[in-house]
Design a protein around this motif. Sequence first.
Motif, PDB file in Angstrom:
ATOM      1  N   LEU A   1     -18.312  41.818 -19.843  1.00 23.17           N
ATOM      2  CA  LEU A   1     -17.288  40.801 -20.108  1.00 23.17           C
ATOM      3  C   LEU A   1     -15.881  41.356 -19.928  1.00 23.17           C
ATOM      4  CD1 LEU A   1     -18.623  38.891 -23.240  1.00 23.17           C
ATOM      5  CD2 LEU A   1     -18.313  37.989 -20.952  1.00 23.17           C
ATOM      6  N   SER A   2     -15.693  42.633 -20.187  1.00 21.82           N
ATOM      7  CA  SER A   2     -14.360  43.213 -20.059  1.00 21.82           C
ATOM      8  C   SER A   2     -13.918  43.296 -18.601  1.00 21.82           C
ATOM      9  CB  SER A   2     -14.311  44.608 -20.687  1.00 21.82           C
ATOM     10  OG  SER A   2     -15.065  45.528 -19.938  1.00 21.82           O
ATOM     11  N   ASP A   3     -14.864  43.195 -17.668  1.00 23.09           N
ATOM     12  CA  ASP A   3     -14.523  43.210 -16.252  1.00 23.09           C
ATOM     13  C   ASP A   3     -14.275  41.816 -15.680  1.00 23.09           C
ATOM     14  OD1 ASP A   3     -14.609  45.945 -15.997  1.00 23.09           O
ATOM     15  OD2 ASP A   3     -16.708  45.996 -15.369  1.00 23.09           O
ATOM     16  N   SER A   4     -14.376  40.781 -16.503  1.00 24.65           N
ATOM     17  CA  SER A   4     -14.158  39.426 -16.003  1.00 24.65           C
ATOM     18  C   SER A   4     -12.677  39.200 -15.701  1.00 24.65           C
ATOM     19  CB  SER A   4     -14.653  38.388 -17.014  1.00 24.65           C
ATOM     20  OG  SER A   4     -13.824  38.393 -18.159  1.00 24.65           O
ATOM     21  N   VAL A   5     -12.394  38.208 -14.887  1.00 25.10           N
ATOM     22  CA  VAL A   5     -11.023  37.918 -14.472  1.00 25.10           C
ATOM     23  C   VAL A   5     -10.159  37.541 -15.671  1.00 25.10           C
ATOM     24  CG1 VAL A   5      -9.581  36.379 -13.074  1.00 25.10           C
ATOM     25  CG2 VAL A   5     -11.745  37.214 -12.164  1.00 25.10           C
TER      26      VAL A   5
ATOM     27  N   ARG B   1     -13.348  38.353 -27.902  1.00 23.82           N
ATOM     28  CA  ARG B   1     -14.768  38.200 -27.604  1.00 23.82           C
ATOM     29  C   ARG B   1     -15.381  39.540 -27.195  1.00 23.82           C
ATOM     30  NH1 ARG B   1     -17.554  34.300 -23.128  1.00 23.82           N
ATOM     31  NH2 ARG B   1     -19.652  34.470 -23.954  1.00 23.82           N
ATOM     32  N   VAL B   2     -14.674  40.286 -26.355  1.00 25.44           N
ATOM     33  CA  VAL B   2     -15.168  41.600 -25.921  1.00 25.44           C
ATOM     34  C   VAL B   2     -15.271  42.538 -27.116  1.00 25.44           C
ATOM     35  CG1 VAL B   2     -14.621  43.629 -24.526  1.00 25.44           C
ATOM     36  CG2 VAL B   2     -14.317  41.353 -23.559  1.00 25.44           C
ATOM     37  N   MET B   3     -14.253  42.545 -27.960  1.00 27.94           N
ATOM     38  CA  MET B   3     -14.273  43.417 -29.129  1.00 27.94           C
ATOM     39  C   MET B   3     -15.396  43.029 -30.090  1.00 27.94           C
ATOM     40  SD  MET B   3     -12.145  45.702 -28.517  1.00 27.94           S
ATOM     41  CE  MET B   3     -12.218  46.540 -30.059  1.00 27.94           C
ATOM     42  N   THR B   4     -15.685  41.742 -30.201  1.00 28.29           N
ATOM     43  CA  THR B   4     -16.777  41.287 -31.054  1.00 28.29           C
ATOM     44  C   THR B   4     -18.114  41.828 -30.553  1.00 28.29           C
ATOM     45  OG1 THR B   4     -15.585  39.267 -31.608  1.00 28.29           O
ATOM     46  CG2 THR B   4     -17.951  39.255 -31.979  1.00 28.29           C
ATOM     47  N   PHE B   5     -18.315  41.788 -29.241  1.00 28.46           N
ATOM     48  CA  PHE B   5     -19.552  42.334 -28.681  1.00 28.46           C
ATOM     49  C   PHE B   5     -19.638  43.839 -28.897  1.00 28.46           C
ATOM     50  CE2 PHE B   5     -19.879  38.329 -26.341  1.00 28.46           C
ATOM     51  CZ  PHE B   5     -21.233  38.090 -26.444  1.00 28.46           C
ATOM     52  N   TYR B   6     -18.526  44.546 -28.705  1.00 25.90           N
ATOM     53  CA  TYR B   6     -18.522  45.999 -28.925  1.00 25.90           C
ATOM     54  C   TYR B   6     -18.854  46.338 -30.380  1.00 25.90           C
ATOM     55  CZ  TYR B   6     -16.367  47.129 -24.389  1.00 25.90           C
ATOM     56  OH  TYR B   6     -16.110  47.306 -23.061  1.00 25.90           O
ATOM     57  N   ILE B   7     -18.207  45.662 -31.309  1.00 24.68           N
ATOM     58  CA  ILE B   7     -18.414  45.958 -32.728  1.00 24.68           C
ATOM     59  C   ILE B   7     -19.825  45.579 -33.166  1.00 24.68           C
ATOM     60  CG2 ILE B   7     -17.687  45.333 -35.065  1.00 24.68           C
ATOM     61  CD1 ILE B   7     -14.798  45.089 -33.857  1.00 24.68           C
ATOM     62  N   ALA B   8     -20.272  44.392 -32.765  1.00 26.56           N
ATOM     63  CA  ALA B   8     -21.632  43.962 -33.127  1.00 26.56           C
ATOM     64  C   ALA B   8     -22.674  44.902 -32.519  1.00 26.56           C
ATOM     65  CB  ALA B   8     -21.871  42.532 -32.662  1.00 26.56           C
ATOM     66  N   GLY B   9     -22.441  45.348 -31.300  1.00 26.17           N
ATOM     67  CA  GLY B   9     -23.361  46.279 -30.659  1.00 26.17           C
ATOM     68  C   GLY B   9     -23.408  47.613 -31.382  1.00 26.17           C
ATOM     69  N   ALA B  10     -22.244  48.116 -31.774  1.00 28.10           N
ATOM     70  CA  ALA B  10     -22.195  49.401 -32.474  1.00 28.10           C
ATOM     71  C   ALA B  10     -22.870  49.319 -33.840  1.00 28.10           C
ATOM     72  CB  ALA B  10     -20.745  49.855 -32.629  1.00 28.10           C
ATOM     73  N   VAL B  11     -22.592  48.256 -34.579  1.00 27.21           N
ATOM     74  CA  VAL B  11     -23.196  48.098 -35.906  1.00 27.21           C
ATOM     75  C   VAL B  11     -24.709  47.947 -35.787  1.00 27.21           C
ATOM     76  CG1 VAL B  11     -23.360  46.558 -37.901  1.00 27.21           C
ATOM     77  CG2 VAL B  11     -21.118  47.199 -37.003  1.00 27.21           C
ATOM     78  N   SER B  12     -25.146  47.121 -34.854  1.00 29.46           N
ATOM     79  CA  SER B  12     -26.580  46.913 -34.662  1.00 29.46           C
ATOM     80  C   SER B  12     -27.265  48.218 -34.253  1.00 29.46           C
ATOM     81  CB  SER B  12     -26.801  45.846 -33.597  1.00 29.46           C
ATOM     82  OG  SER B  12     -28.165  45.669 -33.341  1.00 29.46           O
ATOM     83  N   PHE B  13     -26.635  48.976 -33.376  1.00 28.78           N
ATOM     84  CA  PHE B  13     -27.205  50.245 -32.930  1.00 28.78           C
ATOM     85  C   PHE B  13     -27.335  51.237 -34.085  1.00 28.78           C
ATOM     86  CE2 PHE B  13     -26.733  54.556 -31.239  1.00 28.78           C
ATOM     87  CZ  PHE B  13     -27.810  54.596 -30.370  1.00 28.78           C
ATOM     88  N   VAL B  14     -26.295  51.367 -34.890  1.00 32.06           N
ATOM     89  CA  VAL B  14     -26.308  52.333 -35.997  1.00 32.06           C
ATOM     90  C   VAL B  14     -27.337  51.940 -37.052  1.00 32.06           C
ATOM     91  CG1 VAL B  14     -24.939  53.254 -37.910  1.00 32.06           C
ATOM     92  CG2 VAL B  14     -23.967  53.155 -35.621  1.00 32.06           C
ATOM     93  N   VAL B  15     -27.368  50.661 -37.423  1.00 36.08           N
ATOM     94  CA  VAL B  15     -28.343  50.203 -38.421  1.00 36.08           C
ATOM     95  C   VAL B  15     -29.761  50.362 -37.878  1.00 36.08           C
ATOM     96  CG1 VAL B  15     -29.201  48.194 -39.687  1.00 36.08           C
ATOM     97  CG2 VAL B  15     -26.749  48.654 -39.589  1.00 36.08           C
TER      98      VAL B  15
END
Length: 71
Positions: free
Chosen positions: A30-34, A49-63
């Motif tokens: 998403l960060s590469d979108s126009v 939106r991009v930051m939400t995906f990054y944060i949700a991904g990091a939290v989900s990965f760690v948990v």
Amino acid sequence: MAMSSATTTKMIGLALTVTGIGLAIWGYQLSDSVGSQLTQAVTGSDTDRVMTFYIAGAVSFVVGLYLFTKK
């Protein structure tokens, strides 16, 4: 019964780990979108939106990693 609970916890942990990686990759794409690149050029930061995906991904990965490695 305890073995079943441990197996279930490990499966949930594995699913969360994979989901976290997927969300982080999705955020990167998403960060590469126009629209995102235009926002970055104007404001100098990623879109919410991009930051939400990054944060949700990091939290989900760690948990998920914690649950998967927990005894």
